[in-house]
Design a protein around this motif. Structure first.
Motif, PDB file in Angstrom:
ATOM      1  N   TYR A 143      -5.193 -10.072   8.778  1.00  0.00           N
ATOM      2  CA  TYR A 143      -5.103  -9.128   9.528  1.00  0.00           C
ATOM      3  C   TYR A 143      -6.042  -9.583  10.828  1.00  0.00           C
ATOM      4  O   TYR A 143      -6.874 -10.509  10.753  1.00  0.00           O
ATOM      5  CB  TYR A 143      -5.808  -7.804   8.862  1.00  0.00           C
ATOM      6  CG  TYR A 143      -5.683  -6.771   9.862  1.00  0.00           C
ATOM      7  CD1 TYR A 143      -4.385  -6.071   9.937  1.00  0.00           C
ATOM      8  CD2 TYR A 143      -6.760  -6.028  10.431  1.00  0.00           C
ATOM      9  CE1 TYR A 143      -4.343  -4.905  10.633  1.00  0.00           C
ATOM     10  CE2 TYR A 143      -6.574  -4.837  11.095  1.00  0.00           C
ATOM     11  CZ  TYR A 143      -5.362  -4.549  11.193  1.00  0.00           C
ATOM     12  OH  TYR A 143      -5.234  -3.345  11.838  1.00  0.00           O
ATOM     13  N   PRO A 154      -2.265  -2.667  13.415  1.00  0.00           N
ATOM     14  CA  PRO A 154      -2.898  -1.464  12.721  1.00  0.00           C
ATOM     15  C   PRO A 154      -1.886  -0.205  12.666  1.00  0.00           C
ATOM     16  O   PRO A 154      -0.818  -0.133  13.174  1.00  0.00           O
ATOM     17  CB  PRO A 154      -3.849  -1.019  13.985  1.00  0.00           C
ATOM     18  CG  PRO A 154      -3.395  -1.787  15.402  1.00  0.00           C
ATOM     19  CD  PRO A 154      -2.524  -3.031  14.988  1.00  0.00           C
ATOM     20  N   ILE A 163      -4.719   0.001   6.939  1.00  0.00           N
ATOM     21  CA  ILE A 163      -3.827  -1.163   8.004  1.00  0.00           C
ATOM     22  C   ILE A 163      -2.566  -1.486   7.376  1.00  0.00           C
ATOM     23  O   ILE A 163      -2.372  -1.481   6.164  1.00  0.00           O
ATOM     24  CB  ILE A 163      -4.963  -2.458   8.054  1.00  0.00           C
ATOM     25  CG1 ILE A 163      -5.237  -2.992   6.567  1.00  0.00           C
ATOM     26  CG2 ILE A 163      -6.295  -2.094   8.508  1.00  0.00           C
ATOM     27  CD1 ILE A 163      -6.003  -4.370   6.589  1.00  0.00           C
TER      28      ILE A 163
END
Length: 466
Positions: free
Chosen positions: A356, A398, A392
């Protein structure tokens, strides 16, 4: 059962020594009396006593000499002076040398016990403060800053070198990357570690309040200034002052801050006399101050004063190898706080964490982990991919914020429900106080700076509470 307090008595009057010794013993203290101050000092060991009581006028050695020798070996040990000839000059001299209290002869046993209790309570508070400072130093030691990546090691190496040097430091990096944590590490590993660390977020306060919060004001300086008020900069005297988001300082405050950095003094609002303060200034920003200087929104001379040493913090996406350690650290903190026993993330979920992009950096990682742990069911040992996906997106972007107004609190994830509750509470308080932020802040048990920051955070408009 708590250990009995040990008190050393020194007075050349044998009768008074016996009386004080018996009174103290009767009230649960351990006491030992000496009529010869030299013999008393021969048996004195810094950790063997909790309080020293000594007469001032004694043959061979005065009580002031005893006080000095005791303080040379144990600076924080309270010493009470006894005298039949108390004068203002003598009292001032004793207090300057470190005496805690002066007891004038003759005195009643009740007064002796009252003064002893006060002295021992003060000693206990000093010991608690010392232990707290040691705990804070441990908390902000370099070993407790999580991560082993090359970028972080480079930062900590720089911090270790400049912590002991009393110079200004500008910490740069993205929002949420841990700039205040580095500032605290500098302070608690510096010669100023026993004094205060005071921080202010320059972006959290409106321009009209920022100058008075920083520098304070005199009574009558403006409407509502009903008494003298010390500013945060003065409150940090002897310690470290941290200016977060320093790029948000308005020009008039930049000018006053520059004068302080040059002269070590400033003039409070409404005052005519300069106030001198000894602080180390640390600052941080996520903005490009060099560009702000070019744009004319930040003073070039102030920039160079703040940026004597620059420390740049890498973003979390630049140190992905630290994510498993950080995740384990935040899980451990949540387990300790709530008595849970979550062991970590499942393999697939951990892979998502490491891939991420983390636009909110370490702060976002901590909040996501806190939210995930709130959603873990009873008996579950690991956080799964499905739980993580609620907070997420797996493509690196996001998630959109859940529209709070469209769902009841019971339908919202934990963090969103908490945010909604806080925003509704703030609106209610502000309505109740007719928009008076100071009064609303007092009822909420927070300072005005925090109240303004939360109003800004939740996007609360004046028309919502007026």
């Amino acid at each position: 059962m708590s250990q009995k307090k040990r008190i050393l008595l020194i007075d050349n009057e044998a009768g008074l020594c016996r009386m004080m010794e018996q009174v103290l013993l009767d009230n649960g203290y351990l006491a030992k009396a000496f009529t010869d101050p030299r013999k008393a000092l021969e048996e004195f060991l810094p950790n063997a006593w909790d309080l020293v009581i000594t007469d001032i006028k004694m043959p061979g050695m005065s009580g002031l000499e005893v006080l000095q020798k005791v303080k040379e070996q144990s600076r924080d040990l309270p010493v009470m002076m006894i005298t039949a000839y108390a004068t203002v000059d003598m009292s001032i001299q004793a207090l300057r040398k470190g005496a805690y209290d002066m007891l004038t002869k003759p005195f009643e046993p009740e007064e002796l016990i009252y003064r002893v209790k006060n002295a021992l309570q003060q000693s206990h508070l000093l010991e608690e403060n010392r232990e707290l400072r040691q705990e804070l130093r441990g908390q902000f030691s370099f070993e407790n800053i999580i991560g082993t990546s090359g970028g972080l090691k480079e930062v900590l190496g720089k911090v270790g070198k400049i912590a002991v040097r009393d110079t200004s430091v500008l910490i740069t990096g993205e929002s949420g990357s841990g700039k205040e944590l580095i500032a605290q590490a500098i302070h608690y590993n510096s010669p100023r570690h026993e004094r205060k660390f005071v921080a202010i977020n320059c972006a959290a306060l409106p321009e009209t309040l920022l100058e008075s919060e920083l520098f304070g004001y005199k009574k009558g300086a403006f409407t509502g200034a009903k008494e003298n008020r010390q500013g945060l900069l003065e409150a940090a005297d002897g310690g470290t002052f941290f200016l977060d988001e320093v790029g948000n300082l308005p020009m008039n405050v930049q000018k006053t801050l520059l004068r302080f950095l040059q002269e070590k003094e400033f003039i409070r609002l409404g005052d005519t006399t300069p106030t001198r303060v000894d602080v180390r200034l640390l600052s941080a920003t996520n903005a490009d101050l060099k560009q702000a200087v070019k744009d004319g929104t930040f003073r070039e001379d102030l920039f160079y004063r703040l940026n004597v040493v620059n420390i740049h913090l890498p973003s979390l996406r630049e140190r992905t190898e630290d994510i498993p350690q950080l995740a384990a650290h935040f899980i451990r903190l949540q387990n300790q706080k709530f008595g849970t026993s979550v062991k970590g993330f499942e393999r697939e979920a951990m892979q998502v964490l490491c891939e991420y992009d983390w636009p909110g950096n370490i702060r976002q990682l901590r909040n996501v982990i806190e939210a995930c742990m709130a959603m873990v069911g009873a008996g579950e040992d690991f956080i799964c991919r499905e739980t993580l996906d609620q907070f997420i997106d797996t493509d690196g972007a996001p998630r959109e914020n859940i529209p709070v107004a469209a769902a009841g609190a019971s339908e919202l994830p934990f963090n969103a429900a908490l945010e909604r509750f806080e925003a509704d509470l703030l609106r209610s308080l502000l309505k109740r106080h007719g928009g008076n932020i100071d009064s609303a802040a007092r009822e909420a048990g927070m300072n005005m700076a925090t109240m303004y920051r939360k109003i800004k955070k939740h996007g609360i408009k004046r028309e919502e509470y007026l």
